[in-house]
Design an enzyme around this catalytic site. Structure first.
Site, PDB file in Angstrom:
ATOM      1  N   ASN A 160       1.030  -1.566   0.209  1.00  0.00           N
ATOM      2  CA  ASN A 160       0.285   0.065  -0.414  1.00  0.00           C
ATOM      3  C   ASN A 160       0.764   1.579  -0.059  1.00  0.00           C
ATOM      4  O   ASN A 160       0.724   2.687  -0.550  1.00  0.00           O
ATOM      5  CB  ASN A 160      -1.467   0.058   1.488  1.00  0.00           C
ATOM      6  CG  ASN A 160      -0.825  -0.460   2.198  1.00  0.00           C
ATOM      7  OD1 ASN A 160       0.723  -0.295   2.481  1.00  0.00           O
ATOM      8  ND2 ASN A 160      -1.202   0.391   3.049  1.00  0.00           N
ATOM      9  N   SER A 185       6.092  -6.826  -1.412  1.00  0.00           N
ATOM     10  CA  SER A 185       4.815  -7.530  -1.891  1.00  0.00           C
ATOM     11  C   SER A 185       5.268  -7.882  -2.996  1.00  0.00           C
ATOM     12  O   SER A 185       5.664  -6.836  -3.766  1.00  0.00           O
ATOM     13  CB  SER A 185       3.978  -5.869  -1.425  1.00  0.00           C
ATOM     14  OG  SER A 185       3.056  -7.070  -2.250  1.00  0.00           O
ATOM     15  N   GLU A 257       4.301  -5.141  12.212  1.00  0.00           N
ATOM     16  CA  GLU A 257       3.643  -4.080  11.933  1.00  0.00           C
ATOM     17  C   GLU A 257       1.722  -4.013  11.690  1.00  0.00           C
ATOM     18  O   GLU A 257       1.886  -4.655  10.252  1.00  0.00           O
ATOM     19  CB  GLU A 257       3.812  -2.694  11.302  1.00  0.00           C
ATOM     20  CG  GLU A 257       4.325  -2.048  12.279  1.00  0.00           C
ATOM     21  CD  GLU A 257       4.997  -1.410  12.968  1.00  0.00           C
ATOM     22  OE1 GLU A 257       3.912  -0.944  13.591  1.00  0.00           O
ATOM     23  OE2 GLU A 257       5.395  -0.753  13.759  1.00  0.00           O
ATOM     24  N   CYS A 291      -3.694   0.969   7.049  1.00  0.00           N
ATOM     25  CA  CYS A 291      -3.495   0.309   8.612  1.00  0.00           C
ATOM     26  C   CYS A 291      -4.250   0.869   9.205  1.00  0.00           C
ATOM     27  O   CYS A 291      -5.078   0.937  10.128  1.00  0.00           O
ATOM     28  CB  CYS A 291      -2.026  -0.276   8.488  1.00  0.00           C
ATOM     29  SG  CYS A 291      -1.120   1.279   9.026  1.00  0.00           S
ATOM     30  N   GLY A 466       0.136  -5.758  15.799  1.00  0.00           N
ATOM     31  CA  GLY A 466       1.173  -6.412  16.494  1.00  0.00           C
ATOM     32  C   GLY A 466       1.724  -5.493  17.829  1.00  0.00           C
ATOM     33  O   GLY A 466       1.547  -5.311  18.639  1.00  0.00           O
ATOM     34  N   GLU A 470       7.693   1.386  15.022  1.00  0.00           N
ATOM     35  CA  GLU A 470       9.038   2.230  13.879  1.00  0.00           C
ATOM     36  C   GLU A 470       8.908   3.981  14.477  1.00  0.00           C
ATOM     37  O   GLU A 470       7.959   3.806  15.044  1.00  0.00           O
ATOM     38  CB  GLU A 470       8.276   2.376  12.158  1.00  0.00           C
ATOM     39  CG  GLU A 470       7.712   1.025  11.658  1.00  0.00           C
ATOM     40  CD  GLU A 470       6.904   0.580  10.267  1.00  0.00           C
ATOM     41  OE1 GLU A 470       7.316   0.114   9.352  1.00  0.00           O
ATOM     42  OE2 GLU A 470       6.296   1.634  10.273  1.00  0.00           O
TER      43      GLU A 470
HETATM   44  P1  NAD Z   1       0.161  -9.670   3.370  1.00  0.00           P
HETATM   45  O1  NAD Z   1       0.405  -9.456   4.866  1.00  0.00           O
HETATM   46  O2  NAD Z   1      -0.188 -10.465   2.011  1.00  0.00           O
HETATM   47  O3  NAD Z   1       2.144  -9.326   2.533  1.00  0.00           O
HETATM   48  C1  NAD Z   1       2.696  -8.632   3.409  1.00  0.00           C
HETATM   49  C2  NAD Z   1       4.174  -9.241   3.562  1.00  0.00           C
HETATM   50  O4  NAD Z   1       4.535 -10.720   3.534  1.00  0.00           O
HETATM   51  C3  NAD Z   1       4.330  -9.197   1.528  1.00  0.00           C
HETATM   52  O5  NAD Z   1       5.975  -9.364   0.812  1.00  0.00           O
HETATM   53  C4  NAD Z   1       4.346 -10.336   1.433  1.00  0.00           C
HETATM   54  O6  NAD Z   1       4.736 -11.532  -0.009  1.00  0.00           O
HETATM   55  C5  NAD Z   1       4.620 -11.266   3.188  1.00  0.00           C
HETATM   56  N1  NAD Z   1       4.105 -12.743   3.362  1.00  0.00           N
HETATM   57  C6  NAD Z   1       3.317 -13.189   3.071  1.00  0.00           C
HETATM   58  N2  NAD Z   1       3.312 -14.577   3.931  1.00  0.00           N
HETATM   59  C7  NAD Z   1       4.381 -14.327   4.193  1.00  0.00           C
HETATM   60  C8  NAD Z   1       4.562 -15.503   4.893  1.00  0.00           C
HETATM   61  N3  NAD Z   1       3.954 -16.369   5.112  1.00  0.00           N
HETATM   62  N4  NAD Z   1       6.309 -15.709   5.018  1.00  0.00           N
HETATM   63  C9  NAD Z   1       6.857 -14.600   4.419  1.00  0.00           C
HETATM   64  N5  NAD Z   1       6.224 -13.783   3.995  1.00  0.00           N
HETATM   65  C10 NAD Z   1       4.812 -13.429   3.790  1.00  0.00           C
HETATM   66  O7  NAD Z   1      -0.043  -7.918   3.683  1.00  0.00           O
HETATM   67  P2  NAD Z   1      -0.393  -7.204   2.559  1.00  0.00           P
HETATM   68  O8  NAD Z   1      -1.749  -7.560   1.575  1.00  0.00           O
HETATM   69  O9  NAD Z   1       0.784  -7.279   1.773  1.00  0.00           O
HETATM   70  O10 NAD Z   1      -1.015  -5.221   3.068  1.00  0.00           O
HETATM   71  C11 NAD Z   1      -2.125  -5.356   3.415  1.00  0.00           C
HETATM   72  C12 NAD Z   1      -1.957  -5.419   5.728  1.00  0.00           C
HETATM   73  O11 NAD Z   1      -0.584  -4.632   5.816  1.00  0.00           O
HETATM   74  C13 NAD Z   1      -3.441  -4.826   6.010  1.00  0.00           C
HETATM   75  O12 NAD Z   1      -3.586  -5.895   6.647  1.00  0.00           O
HETATM   76  C14 NAD Z   1      -3.007  -3.407   6.422  1.00  0.00           C
HETATM   77  O13 NAD Z   1      -3.231  -3.407   7.956  1.00  0.00           O
HETATM   78  C15 NAD Z   1      -1.551  -3.653   6.638  1.00  0.00           C
HETATM   79  N6  NAD Z   1      -0.872  -2.396   7.035  1.00  0.00           N
HETATM   80  C16 NAD Z   1      -0.431  -2.421   8.405  1.00  0.00           C
HETATM   81  C17 NAD Z   1       0.718  -1.825   8.423  1.00  0.00           C
HETATM   82  C18 NAD Z   1       1.365  -1.174   9.462  1.00  0.00           C
HETATM   83  O14 NAD Z   1       1.554   0.011   9.778  1.00  0.00           O
HETATM   84  N7  NAD Z   1       0.345  -1.466  11.152  1.00  0.00           N
HETATM   85  C19 NAD Z   1       1.376  -0.573   7.418  1.00  0.00           C
HETATM   86  C20 NAD Z   1       0.924  -0.874   6.726  1.00  0.00           C
HETATM   87  C21 NAD Z   1      -0.035  -1.807   5.605  1.00  0.00           C
END
Ligand code: NAD
Length: 504
Positions: A160, A185, A257, A291, A466, A470
């Site tokens: 995002n 991602s 996060e 998020c 989480g 950061e």
């Molecule tokens: P996602 O969990 O699908 O992927 C995040 C990253 O993790 C990607 O690089 C993905 O390839 C990797 N990944 C996925 N499964 C994995 C595994 N089993 N082992 C290792 N790596 C793995 O998330 P997304 O769809 O890219 O992002 C959206 C999510 O992120 C939402 O839930 C959002 O709330 C959260 N987010 C949180 C924050 C924060 O600051 N807390 C900020 C932005 C987004």
């Protein structure tokens, strides 16, 4: 270097993985297709990195670690300032790249990109001020403490804010003296590859910043790599559980996060016009894909009807369209999967009995964008605290409005569910807003604003959102371990086993 970004702005450019200071041919011909969300057409491909690719990138980070970690902090700081300068010089092209891959409107990406170098400058600056301590301790000793980096670290990032979230992590990790392997991602992997090349252009030593592309399997292989000593993930809560479990097995530290369901509390004494404008920003910036998106609006009974009227009217006026058009206020969602999830949750909200006051679900724009992943920003009122829309993260522009009658009830509602990331509170009575801020669950609370982020404002969640931080000194220290060196200053020496003991 702008020419490299321009090269990547053309469809179909796949230069491989980035490690050891250059683009590298992967050990596989498997690729991941990256779409332009505004048109749903294939834009480019990136390698779907294998375990061998992951090992090669980690080896590169290990080779660079000695030199980078042993640099004087002032020299590392100079490198990071140079990196910030290169980013600043390439800002508008990077914004174009981000918009192409994520569908985020160009006006948003220009605004966001303008601030990103500040993270590098901030961590470059505070790391110079990192000082150990010394204590004279009992028995004739002086204890000296100093900080050490951890080694090669893994940065796993979402789609995002591909550059912003990456730079937040990268700046702290590098300033602390670690080297990094990034797994962006699979939906938005292009700008992180470019960013690594820009780090090399800025003069960072080869192997300090490395990027491997791929999906969850590549991410999991990186987390499992022997020479990774810290994992910093921003992603969904279910990913967080998997990655934290793996890190637990390996006994390495992590920052998580994760997801959220941010409440926005609007008191009856709020400035309604400011609250409506602010809550639209909270709800619909990035098409609701952040998020801390303001996802559930809790509105005092006395102003409920006027707030609902205001937000419904303003929501219908949002300009949706080509994200590259400077007048576009909202672009598409990232994928068909995201669009389907939003539409399913809209349908469920109707079944649950909530009333839709703005939006109409899917949106097929004319011309080139007909197939893009667009939906209309959508608002439901009279959402109840047990409804799915009140409890589950949508990660799209679909929000709920719920009525409250007292501060106590507002806090109970805000604390409903399992997340604990952002909260915003709108009231002209700052003491009241502050009182509420002490009672709501969350890691980041805004009073009379939303979403504001700064390298100096610590960021992170609790519970299913989480742990770890950061920004700020907390983020820098997370990337370090403190070593204690105990110096004997007492004269002479001890001889604990003095004597002529015998067995038998
Ligand atoms: P996602 O969990 O699908 O992927 C995040 C990253 O993790 C990607 O690089 C993905 O390839 C990797 N990944 C996925 N499964 C994995 C595994 N089993 N082992 C290792 N790596 C793995 O998330 P997304 O769809 O890219 O992002 C959206 C999510 O992120 C939402 O839930 C959002 O709330 C959260 N987010 C949180 C924050 C924060 O600051 N807390 C900020 C932005 C987004």
């Amino acid at each position: 270097m702008t020419s490299l970004i321009h090269e990547f702005l053309k469809p179909g450019i796949n230069k491989g993985l980035f490690y050891g200071g250059r683009f590298q041919k992967p050990h596989t011909s498997a690729v991941i297709e990256v779409l332009n969300p505004a048109t749903a057409e294939a834009f480019t491909t990136v390698p779907n990195a294998t375990v061998s690719d992951v090992k090669a990138a980690v080896t590169s980070a290990r080779s660079a670690f000695g030199g980078w970690s042993e640099l004087d902090p002032l020299d590392r700081s100079r490198h990071l300032h140079a990196f910030a300068h290169v980013l600043r010089s390439n800002m508008s092209s990077l914004a174009l790249l981000e918009t192409t891959i994520t569908g985020r409107s160009i006006r948003e990406m220009n605004a966001q990109m303008a601030r990103i170098p500040e993270w590098l400058e901030y961590f470059a600056s505070i790391a110079i001020g990192l000082e150990g301590e010394s204590n004279v301790v009992k028995g004739g000793y002086v204890t000296v403490t100093h900080y050490e980096p951890l080694g090669p670290v893994a940065l796993l990032t979402p789609w995002n804010h591909p550059i912003l979230i990456l730079v937040k992590k990268l700046a702290a990790a590098l300033a602390a003296g670690n080297t990094c392997v990034i797994k962006p991602s699979e939906l938005a992997p292009v700008s992180p590859l470019v960013l690594a090349a820009l780090a090399t252009e800025a003069g960072l030593p080869d192997g300090v910043v490395n990027v491997i592309t791929g999906g969850p399997a590549t991410g999991a292989a990186l987390c499992a790599a022997d020479d990774i000593h810290y994992i910093d993930l921003t992603g969904g809560t279910s990913t967080g559980r998997k990655v934290a479990s793996l890190a637990g097995e390996r006994l390495i530290r992590t920052t998580m996060e994760l997801g959220g369901k941010t409440p926005v509390i609007i008191c009856e004494d709020a400035d309604i016009e400011a609250a409506v404008a602010g809550t639209l920003f909270a709800a619909f910036v990035a098409s609701g894909q952040t998020c801390v998106s303001g996802a559930r609006f809790l509105v005092h009974d006395k102003i409920y009807d006027s707030f609902v009227e205001g937000i419904a009217e303003r929501t219908e006026q949002i300009t949706i369209g080509d994200p590259m058009d400077k007048t576009t206020q909202m672009g598409p969602l990232i994928s068909q999967k995201s669009k389907d999830r939003c539409l399913r949750m809209i349908a469920q909200a109707k079944v649950d009995g909530a009333k839709m006051i703005a939006g109409a679900g899917p949106l097929n724009l004319h011309n080139d964008f007909y197939n893009g992943f667009y939906i209309r920003p959508t608002v439901f009122k009279d959402v109840e605290t047990h409804h799915e829309l009140f409890l589950e993260e949508v990660f799209g522009p679909v929000v709920s409005v719920t009525r409250f009658y007292s501060d106590h009830e507002a806090v109970e509602m805000a604390n409903t569910g399992t997340f604990g990331l952002g909260v915003s509170i709108w009231s002209r009575d700052i003491a009241r807003a502050h009182r509420l801020s002490l009672k709501v669950r969350g890691g980041v609370v805004w009073l009379n604003d939303h979403h504001r982020n700064d390298p100096r404002s610590v960021w992170g969640g609790v519970r299913d959102s989480g742990f770890g931080k950061e920004n700020g000194w907390d983020a820098l220290r997370a990337y370090l371990t403190k070593k204690s060196v105990i110096v004997r200053t007492a004269a002479g020496h001890d001889d604990w086993f003095k004597g002529v003991g015998r067995y038998g």
